[in-house]
Design a protein around this motif. Structure first.
Motif, PDB file in Angstrom:
ATOM      1  N   GLU A  23      76.829  -4.970  43.545  1.00 60.14           N
ATOM      2  CA  GLU A  23      75.638  -5.331  43.247  1.00 60.14           C
ATOM      3  C   GLU A  23      75.879  -3.837  44.360  1.00 60.14           C
ATOM      4  O   GLU A  23      74.582  -2.274  44.943  1.00 60.14           O
ATOM      5  CB  GLU A  23      74.965  -5.895  44.220  1.00 60.14           C
ATOM      6  N   LEU A  65      74.200  -0.077  43.999  1.00 61.31           N
ATOM      7  CA  LEU A  65      73.355   0.634  45.322  1.00 61.31           C
ATOM      8  C   LEU A  65      74.087   2.010  46.002  1.00 61.31           C
ATOM      9  O   LEU A  65      73.370   2.854  45.422  1.00 61.31           O
ATOM     10  CB  LEU A  65      72.864  -0.381  46.530  1.00 61.31           C
ATOM     11  N   GLU A  91      71.822   5.204  45.336  1.00 60.96           N
ATOM     12  CA  GLU A  91      71.670   6.239  46.089  1.00 60.96           C
ATOM     13  C   GLU A  91      72.436   7.759  45.874  1.00 60.96           C
ATOM     14  O   GLU A  91      71.531   8.671  46.611  1.00 60.96           O
ATOM     15  CB  GLU A  91      72.252   5.897  47.929  1.00 60.96           C
TER      16      GLU A  91
END
Length: 76
Positions: free
Chosen positions: A39, A43, A47
């Motif tokens: 995860e 992320l 980003e």
């Protein structure tokens, strides 16, 4: 007596077609990459993508997507 099957009536399995430059191995490699991604890595990748210069992410009604794709294609 066995029935003869007309060759034109039998279904043939279609050979999988991939986009130019892609093959089954490349597809599997991409799937494996995302299946193994944590995860935190997911992320961080998201980003980083949001910080790319010259690109934007927009939410639009689905029914407008084909028209938007045509507009982009015309400008490219």
């Amino acid at each position: 007596m066995k029935k003869r099957i007309d060759a034109s009536r039998t279904k043939r399995k279609k050979k999988q077609q991939f986009p130019r430059g892609w093959d089954e191995k490349r597809i599997k490699d991409v799937i494996d990459y995302y299946d193994r991604q944590t995860e935190e890595e997911e992320l961080a990748e998201y980003e980083a993508a949001m910080k790319l210069d010259g690109q934007s992410v927009l939410l639009v009604p689905t029914k407008l997507v084909p028209e938007i794709q045509r507009l982009i294609a015309r400008r490219s």
